[in-house]
Design a protein around this motif. Sequence first.
Motif, PDB file in Angstrom:
ATOM      1  N   ASN A 289     -21.411  -2.814   2.189  1.00  0.00           N
ATOM      2  CA  ASN A 289     -21.777  -1.863   1.138  1.00  0.00           C
ATOM      3  C   ASN A 289     -20.560  -1.671   0.240  1.00  0.00           C
ATOM      4  O   ASN A 289     -19.642  -0.919   0.573  1.00  0.00           O
ATOM      5  CB  ASN A 289     -22.207  -0.533   1.772  1.00  0.00           C
ATOM      6  N   TYR A 290     -20.534  -2.385  -0.889  1.00  0.00           N
ATOM      7  CA  TYR A 290     -19.356  -2.332  -1.778  1.00  0.00           C
ATOM      8  C   TYR A 290     -19.359  -1.042  -2.580  1.00  0.00           C
ATOM      9  O   TYR A 290     -20.374  -0.663  -3.148  1.00  0.00           O
ATOM     10  CB  TYR A 290     -19.332  -3.558  -2.693  1.00  0.00           C
ATOM     11  N   MET A 291     -18.200  -0.385  -2.585  1.00  0.00           N
ATOM     12  CA  MET A 291     -18.070   0.937  -3.212  1.00  0.00           C
ATOM     13  C   MET A 291     -16.916   0.924  -4.209  1.00  0.00           C
ATOM     14  O   MET A 291     -15.997   0.107  -4.101  1.00  0.00           O
ATOM     15  CB  MET A 291     -17.747   1.986  -2.139  1.00  0.00           C
ATOM     16  N   PRO A 292     -16.914   1.871  -5.179  1.00  0.00           N
ATOM     17  CA  PRO A 292     -15.754   1.989  -6.071  1.00  0.00           C
ATOM     18  C   PRO A 292     -14.544   2.536  -5.320  1.00  0.00           C
ATOM     19  O   PRO A 292     -14.666   3.012  -4.188  1.00  0.00           O
ATOM     20  CB  PRO A 292     -16.221   2.974  -7.142  1.00  0.00           C
ATOM     21  N   MET A 293     -13.385   2.478  -5.942  1.00  0.00           N
ATOM     22  CA  MET A 293     -12.150   3.021  -5.359  1.00  0.00           C
ATOM     23  C   MET A 293     -12.315   4.523  -5.130  1.00  0.00           C
ATOM     24  O   MET A 293     -12.908   5.217  -5.941  1.00  0.00           O
ATOM     25  CB  MET A 293     -11.001   2.775  -6.346  1.00  0.00           C
ATOM     26  N   GLN A 294     -11.786   5.011  -4.012  1.00  0.00           N
ATOM     27  CA  GLN A 294     -11.849   6.447  -3.718  1.00  0.00           C
ATOM     28  C   GLN A 294     -10.651   7.180  -4.305  1.00  0.00           C
ATOM     29  O   GLN A 294      -9.542   6.634  -4.352  1.00  0.00           O
ATOM     30  CB  GLN A 294     -11.843   6.655  -2.208  1.00  0.00           C
ATOM     31  N   ALA A 295     -10.868   8.414  -4.688  1.00  0.00           N
ATOM     32  CA  ALA A 295      -9.760   9.242  -5.183  1.00  0.00           C
ATOM     33  C   ALA A 295      -8.666   9.308  -4.130  1.00  0.00           C
ATOM     34  O   ALA A 295      -8.944   9.455  -2.933  1.00  0.00           O
ATOM     35  CB  ALA A 295     -10.263  10.646  -5.497  1.00  0.00           C
ATOM     36  N   GLY A 296      -7.420   9.178  -4.572  1.00  0.00           N
ATOM     37  CA  GLY A 296      -6.292   9.295  -3.649  1.00  0.00           C
ATOM     38  C   GLY A 296      -5.925   8.021  -2.935  1.00  0.00           C
ATOM     39  O   GLY A 296      -4.904   7.955  -2.257  1.00  0.00           O
ATOM     40  N   ASP A 297      -6.771   6.984  -3.067  1.00  0.00           N
ATOM     41  CA  ASP A 297      -6.487   5.730  -2.372  1.00  0.00           C
ATOM     42  C   ASP A 297      -5.641   4.815  -3.257  1.00  0.00           C
ATOM     43  O   ASP A 297      -5.567   4.995  -4.468  1.00  0.00           O
ATOM     44  CB  ASP A 297      -7.799   5.022  -2.005  1.00  0.00           C
ATOM     45  N   VAL A 298      -4.987   3.844  -2.647  1.00  0.00           N
ATOM     46  CA  VAL A 298      -4.193   2.878  -3.411  1.00  0.00           C
ATOM     47  C   VAL A 298      -4.723   1.473  -3.131  1.00  0.00           C
ATOM     48  O   VAL A 298      -5.220   1.209  -2.034  1.00  0.00           O
ATOM     49  CB  VAL A 298      -2.684   2.951  -3.050  1.00  0.00           C
ATOM     50  N   PRO A 299      -4.634   0.561  -4.114  1.00  0.00           N
ATOM     51  CA  PRO A 299      -5.183  -0.785  -3.894  1.00  0.00           C
ATOM     52  C   PRO A 299      -4.382  -1.613  -2.898  1.00  0.00           C
ATOM     53  O   PRO A 299      -4.921  -2.505  -2.264  1.00  0.00           O
ATOM     54  CB  PRO A 299      -5.151  -1.417  -5.288  1.00  0.00           C
ATOM     55  N   ALA A 300      -3.074  -1.312  -2.751  1.00  0.00           N
ATOM     56  CA  ALA A 300      -2.258  -2.159  -1.871  1.00  0.00           C
ATOM     57  C   ALA A 300      -1.105  -1.383  -1.255  1.00  0.00           C
ATOM     58  O   ALA A 300      -0.574  -0.452  -1.859  1.00  0.00           O
ATOM     59  CB  ALA A 300      -1.702  -3.343  -2.658  1.00  0.00           C
ATOM     60  N   THR A 301      -0.740  -1.757  -0.024  1.00  0.00           N
ATOM     61  CA  THR A 301       0.510  -1.302   0.595  1.00  0.00           C
ATOM     62  C   THR A 301       1.188  -2.532   1.193  1.00  0.00           C
ATOM     63  O   THR A 301       0.512  -3.450   1.676  1.00  0.00           O
ATOM     64  CB  THR A 301       0.294  -0.263   1.718  1.00  0.00           C
ATOM     65  N   TRP A 302       2.506  -2.508   1.163  1.00  0.00           N
ATOM     66  CA  TRP A 302       3.268  -3.660   1.669  1.00  0.00           C
ATOM     67  C   TRP A 302       4.688  -3.183   1.924  1.00  0.00           C
ATOM     68  O   TRP A 302       5.360  -2.717   1.015  1.00  0.00           O
ATOM     69  CB  TRP A 302       3.215  -4.804   0.650  1.00  0.00           C
ATOM     70  N   ALA A 303       5.128  -3.293   3.177  1.00  0.00           N
ATOM     71  CA  ALA A 303       6.449  -2.779   3.560  1.00  0.00           C
ATOM     72  C   ALA A 303       7.531  -3.837   3.475  1.00  0.00           C
ATOM     73  O   ALA A 303       7.320  -4.979   3.874  1.00  0.00           O
ATOM     74  CB  ALA A 303       6.399  -2.257   5.002  1.00  0.00           C
ATOM     75  N   ASP A 304       8.685  -3.429   2.985  1.00  0.00           N
ATOM     76  CA  ASP A 304       9.906  -4.182   3.253  1.00  0.00           C
ATOM     77  C   ASP A 304      10.487  -3.548   4.515  1.00  0.00           C
ATOM     78  O   ASP A 304      10.932  -2.405   4.490  1.00  0.00           O
ATOM     79  CB  ASP A 304      10.878  -4.042   2.080  1.00  0.00           C
ATOM     80  N   ALA A 305      10.440  -4.255   5.633  1.00  0.00           N
ATOM     81  CA  ALA A 305      10.924  -3.708   6.905  1.00  0.00           C
ATOM     82  C   ALA A 305      12.301  -4.262   7.275  1.00  0.00           C
ATOM     83  O   ALA A 305      12.682  -4.299   8.441  1.00  0.00           O
ATOM     84  CB  ALA A 305       9.912  -3.988   8.013  1.00  0.00           C
ATOM     85  N   GLY A 306      13.040  -4.694   6.256  1.00  0.00           N
ATOM     86  CA  GLY A 306      14.369  -5.264   6.491  1.00  0.00           C
ATOM     87  C   GLY A 306      15.354  -4.276   7.086  1.00  0.00           C
ATOM     88  O   GLY A 306      16.219  -4.658   7.883  1.00  0.00           O
ATOM     89  N   LEU A 307      15.231  -2.996   6.727  1.00  0.00           N
ATOM     90  CA  LEU A 307      16.165  -1.991   7.264  1.00  0.00           C
ATOM     91  C   LEU A 307      15.957  -1.813   8.767  1.00  0.00           C
ATOM     92  O   LEU A 307      16.922  -1.762   9.538  1.00  0.00           O
ATOM     93  CB  LEU A 307      15.989  -0.655   6.528  1.00  0.00           C
ATOM     94  N   LEU A 308      14.689  -1.747   9.199  1.00  0.00           N
ATOM     95  CA  LEU A 308      14.397  -1.660  10.637  1.00  0.00           C
ATOM     96  C   LEU A 308      15.049  -2.826  11.377  1.00  0.00           C
ATOM     97  O   LEU A 308      15.681  -2.650  12.428  1.00  0.00           O
ATOM     98  CB  LEU A 308      12.879  -1.679  10.870  1.00  0.00           C
ATOM     99  N   LYS A 309      14.916  -4.026  10.807  1.00  0.00           N
ATOM    100  CA  LYS A 309      15.475  -5.230  11.438  1.00  0.00           C
ATOM    101  C   LYS A 309      17.002  -5.146  11.506  1.00  0.00           C
ATOM    102  O   LYS A 309      17.613  -5.461  12.534  1.00  0.00           O
ATOM    103  CB  LYS A 309      15.037  -6.469  10.630  1.00  0.00           C
TER     104      LYS A 309
END
Length: 337
Positions: A289-309
Amino acid sequence: MGKETIFITGTAGFIGFHLARLLLAEGFRVHGYDGMSDYYDVRLKQRRHAMLRQNEAFTTTEALLEDREALARAMDAAKPDVIVHLAGQAGVRYSLENPRAYIETNITGTFNVMELARDHKVRHLLMASTSSVYGANEAMPFRETDKADTPLTIYAATKKANEAMGHSWAHIYGLPVTMFRFFTVYGPWGRPDMALFKFTKGILEGTPIDIYNHGDMWRDFTYVEDLVRGIRLLIDTPPAVPDGPVAEGDSLSPAAPYRVVNIGNSDKVRLMDFIDAIEQETGRKAIRNYMPMQAGDVPATWADAGLLKSLTGYAPQTPFREGVKRFVEWYRDYYAV
């Protein structure tokens, strides 16, 4: 000298349960504090706590974070060396319906935890934040040193406030504080309000699943056991006030023993590929069931986890298809599907 006592808020929750299990397996004493809120099925929370109680090194208090007296009694009894604060009102979508719950739990509750961490002079206070604080940021992958001043929900705003509160505490009281920003955590014993749970349930029951932004979404899916391994290693990496310039890429404060750390898989996965993996594991096709974007949501997340490493030598690495496989196996077993 025996192992330390770790006080964890939110041990009946998804991440707190996995962290407590890991620490108990390593021989730590763990005191769990959980309000057993009914934001989702309380039976799932009770089951997690029941499993933890099978280890005699686990003790527990059931009370709300906002109840300062109950929290103080629990801390006095536990005498913690370290506090890991994971409890809070979670969920981006629910924050649109019930914003007050986020202020009471995430602001007042967190303040109570911080006050008691100071009183008990713990060696390290670690607190959960979220990738949602990056809000409307468009430059990816997200780095801890990026500005995060455009939260899109009250949930994200309360977590950003927690980061600011933590910094002030670290500066005034010299209390080492690490904030970690989580990225779409998933895995066995997960939350029923999360996409993986809802998709798996819908696909197995033959009911439609809601796919927002017409499927044009990307997430940095982080397997829960990778996440808690990262937290475990950060427990032993308390920040200190720098005696010189802060290294490039380090979020360490120049004015306090305070640091923010991303814990993510450092890889963005297309939501449709994630759904394909669930279909493959369940052997069934989703009714989409394809829906429009929800309020408050973001299209993408992607971490740079280099500091943890660089801090711990560790990087999350469970491939999302493997993580989905383990979740579906757990789901089938737990619900006898």
